[in-house]
Scaffold this motif. Structure first.
Motif, mmCIF file in Angstrom:
data_model
loop_
_atom_site.group_PDB
_atom_site.id
_atom_site.type_symbol
_atom_site.label_atom_id
_atom_site.label_comp_id
_atom_site.label_asym_id
_atom_site.label_seq_id
_atom_site.Cartn_x
_atom_site.Cartn_y
_atom_site.Cartn_z
ATOM 1 N N ASP A 70 0.829 -1.213 0.000
ATOM 2 C CA ASP A 70 0.000 0.000 0.000
ATOM 3 C C ASP A 70 0.861 1.259 0.000
ATOM 4 O OD1 ASP A 70 -2.290 -1.564 -0.001
ATOM 5 O OD2 ASP A 70 -2.675 -1.313 2.150
ATOM 6 N N HIS A 71 1.947 1.249 0.791
ATOM 7 C CA HIS A 71 2.844 2.408 0.834
ATOM 8 C C HIS A 71 3.506 2.635 -0.524
ATOM 9 C CE1 HIS A 71 2.603 3.457 5.058
ATOM 10 N NE2 HIS A 71 2.742 2.176 5.371
ATOM 11 N N VAL A 72 3.943 1.554 -1.143
ATOM 12 C CA VAL A 72 4.577 1.670 -2.466
ATOM 13 C C VAL A 72 3.573 2.212 -3.478
ATOM 14 C CG1 VAL A 72 5.565 0.373 -4.389
ATOM 15 C CG2 VAL A 72 6.319 -0.105 -2.053
ATOM 16 N N GLN A 73 2.352 1.664 -3.467
ATOM 17 C CA GLN A 73 1.350 2.101 -4.440
ATOM 18 C C GLN A 73 0.861 3.524 -4.166
ATOM 19 O OE1 GLN A 73 -1.367 -1.323 -4.350
ATOM 20 N NE2 GLN A 73 -0.570 -1.900 -6.364
ATOM 21 N N SER A 74 0.943 3.973 -2.918
ATOM 22 C CA SER A 74 0.620 5.378 -2.621
ATOM 23 C C SER A 74 1.682 6.300 -3.205
ATOM 24 C CB SER A 74 0.540 5.605 -1.111
ATOM 25 O OG SER A 74 -0.561 4.947 -0.573
ATOM 26 N N ALA A 75 2.936 5.859 -3.119
ATOM 27 C CA ALA A 75 4.039 6.665 -3.636
ATOM 28 C C ALA A 75 4.132 6.594 -5.148
ATOM 29 C CB ALA A 75 5.359 6.202 -3.014
ATOM 30 N N VAL A 76 3.783 5.442 -5.712
ATOM 31 C CA VAL A 76 3.873 5.228 -7.162
ATOM 32 C C VAL A 76 2.538 4.617 -7.629
ATOM 33 C CG1 VAL A 76 5.239 4.234 -9.040
ATOM 34 C CG2 VAL A 76 6.331 4.729 -6.827
ATOM 35 N N PRO A 77 1.494 5.454 -7.778
ATOM 36 C CA PRO A 77 0.150 4.942 -8.078
ATOM 37 C C PRO A 77 0.044 4.132 -9.370
ATOM 38 C CG PRO A 77 0.069 7.279 -7.513
ATOM 39 C CD PRO A 77 1.518 6.904 -7.621
ATOM 40 N N ARG A 78 0.929 4.355 -10.311
ATOM 41 C CA ARG A 78 0.848 3.624 -11.586
ATOM 42 C C ARG A 78 1.450 2.222 -11.494
ATOM 43 N NH1 ARG A 78 2.719 7.721 -16.161
ATOM 44 N NH2 ARG A 78 2.485 5.795 -17.339
ATOM 45 N N TRP A 79 2.113 1.911 -10.388
ATOM 46 C CA TRP A 79 2.711 0.585 -10.207
ATOM 47 C C TRP A 79 1.625 -0.360 -9.690
ATOM 48 C CZ3 TRP A 79 7.875 -0.306 -7.104
ATOM 49 C CH2 TRP A 79 8.379 -1.579 -7.409
ATOM 50 N N LYS A 80 1.057 -1.137 -10.582
ATOM 51 C CA LYS A 80 -0.083 -2.011 -10.258
ATOM 52 C C LYS A 80 0.303 -3.474 -10.087
ATOM 53 C CE LYS A 80 -3.031 1.356 -10.668
ATOM 54 N NZ LYS A 80 -3.504 2.004 -9.479
ATOM 55 N N ASP A 81 1.469 -3.885 -10.578
ATOM 56 C CA ASP A 81 1.884 -5.288 -10.534
ATOM 57 C C ASP A 81 2.377 -5.653 -9.129
ATOM 58 O OD1 ASP A 81 2.909 -7.826 -10.872
ATOM 59 O OD2 ASP A 81 4.230 -7.303 -12.539
ATOM 60 N N VAL A 82 1.472 -6.252 -8.338
ATOM 61 C CA VAL A 82 1.764 -6.543 -6.934
ATOM 62 C C VAL A 82 2.921 -7.534 -6.795
ATOM 63 C CG1 VAL A 82 0.798 -7.487 -4.801
ATOM 64 C CG2 VAL A 82 -0.574 -5.969 -6.221
ATOM 65 N N ARG A 83 2.997 -8.515 -7.666
ATOM 66 C CA ARG A 83 4.103 -9.483 -7.582
ATOM 67 C C ARG A 83 5.452 -8.796 -7.784
ATOM 68 N NH1 ARG A 83 2.662 -15.437 -9.256
ATOM 69 N NH2 ARG A 83 0.527 -15.504 -8.516
ATOM 70 N N SER A 84 5.511 -7.839 -8.695
ATOM 71 C CA SER A 84 6.782 -7.137 -8.906
ATOM 72 C C SER A 84 7.106 -6.226 -7.723
ATOM 73 C CB SER A 84 6.772 -6.352 -10.221
ATOM 74 O OG SER A 84 5.930 -5.238 -10.141
ATOM 75 N N ILE A 85 6.084 -5.713 -7.058
ATOM 76 C CA ILE A 85 6.317 -4.908 -5.855
ATOM 77 C C ILE A 85 6.904 -5.791 -4.754
ATOM 78 C CG2 ILE A 85 5.234 -3.559 -4.003
ATOM 79 C CD1 ILE A 85 3.190 -2.586 -6.132
ATOM 80 N N VAL A 86 6.332 -6.983 -4.569
ATOM 81 C CA VAL A 86 6.863 -7.908 -3.556
ATOM 82 C C VAL A 86 8.293 -8.302 -3.912
ATOM 83 C CG1 VAL A 86 6.595 -10.154 -2.442
ATOM 84 C CG2 VAL A 86 4.585 -8.745 -2.881
ATOM 85 N N ALA A 87 8.555 -8.554 -5.181
ATOM 86 C CA ALA A 87 9.915 -8.882 -5.611
ATOM 87 C C ALA A 87 10.868 -7.727 -5.293
ATOM 88 C CB ALA A 87 9.942 -9.216 -7.098
ATOM 89 N N ALA A 88 10.414 -6.495 -5.503
ATOM 90 C CA ALA A 88 11.238 -5.323 -5.185
ATOM 91 C C ALA A 88 11.451 -5.196 -3.677
ATOM 92 C CB ALA A 88 10.593 -4.057 -5.742
ATOM 93 N N LEU A 89 10.415 -5.484 -2.895
ATOM 94 C CA LEU A 89 10.562 -5.461 -1.436
ATOM 95 C C LEU A 89 11.590 -6.496 -0.990
ATOM 96 C CD1 LEU A 89 6.825 -5.073 -0.378
ATOM 97 C CD2 LEU A 89 8.649 -3.387 -0.050
ATOM 98 N N ARG A 90 11.528 -7.681 -1.581
ATOM 99 C CA ARG A 90 12.511 -8.716 -1.275
ATOM 100 C C ARG A 90 13.921 -8.237 -1.626
ATOM 101 N NH1 ARG A 90 10.220 -14.514 -3.466
ATOM 102 N NH2 ARG A 90 8.725 -14.915 -1.783
ATOM 103 N N ALA A 91 14.062 -7.667 -2.823
ATOM 104 C CA ALA A 91 15.371 -7.215 -3.300
ATOM 105 C C ALA A 91 15.937 -6.097 -2.432
ATOM 106 C CB ALA A 91 15.283 -6.763 -4.751
ATOM 107 N N SER A 92 15.045 -5.279 -1.879
ATOM 108 C CA SER A 92 15.485 -4.174 -1.022
ATOM 109 C C SER A 92 15.557 -4.566 0.447
ATOM 110 C CB SER A 92 14.549 -2.965 -1.183
ATOM 111 O OG SER A 92 13.284 -3.268 -0.628
ATOM 112 N N ASN A 93 15.407 -5.860 0.700
ATOM 113 C CA ASN A 93 15.480 -6.393 2.064
ATOM 114 C C ASN A 93 14.358 -5.844 2.954
ATOM 115 O OD1 ASN A 93 16.778 -8.363 3.501
ATOM 116 N ND2 ASN A 93 18.271 -6.983 4.414
ATOM 117 N N TYR A 94 13.208 -5.604 2.341
ATOM 118 C CA TYR A 94 12.011 -5.108 3.038
ATOM 119 C C TYR A 94 12.242 -3.752 3.708
ATOM 120 C CZ TYR A 94 10.180 -9.761 2.281
ATOM 121 O OH TYR A 94 9.763 -10.917 1.708
ATOM 122 N N ARG A 95 13.001 -2.904 3.055
ATOM 123 C CA ARG A 95 13.257 -1.557 3.626
ATOM 124 C C ARG A 95 12.684 -0.505 2.733
ATOM 125 N NH1 ARG A 95 17.602 -2.271 7.571
ATOM 126 N NH2 ARG A 95 18.250 -4.413 7.341
#
Length: 95
Positions: A70-95
């Motif tokens: 939700d925080h990511v999508q609030s900051a970047v509303p056009r980012w709709k692909d939830v799986r890619s957001i989770v992958a990015a969270l993983r890559a950023s070590n959930y930070r």
């Protein structure tokens, strides 16, 4: 209150990395983000008594991960692909 099952190998249950995930066929599953080289989300398997690495399709439904999405999508509303957001969270070590 801890949501980590009694007898699990998790030493500290009240550190904000534990949660619960309601799976459509398996029911209530306990989750935990283990601190390794990278933080990794696991789910507790009551049948084996061990922690299994959680697939993205499940991880995106865990409450603390949903909050981050939700925080990511609030900051970047056009980012709709939830799986890619989770992958990015993983890559950023959930930070």
């Amino acid at each position: 209150k801890s949501v980590v099952p009694e007898g699990s190998s998790v030493a500290e249950a009240d550190d904000g990395r534990s949660g619960v995930f309601m799976h459509p066929t398996k029911g209530k599953l306990f989750t935990y983000v283990f601190e390794k080289r990278r933080n990794v989300a696991y789910v507790f398997d009551t049948e084996s008594g061990g922690w299994l690495k959680m697939p993205i399709s499940w991880e995106k439904n865990v409450s603390y991960v949903k909050t981050m999405i939700d925080h990511v999508q609030s900051a970047v509303p056009r980012w709709k692909d939830v799986r890619s957001i989770v992958a990015a969270l993983r890559a950023s070590n959930y930070r």
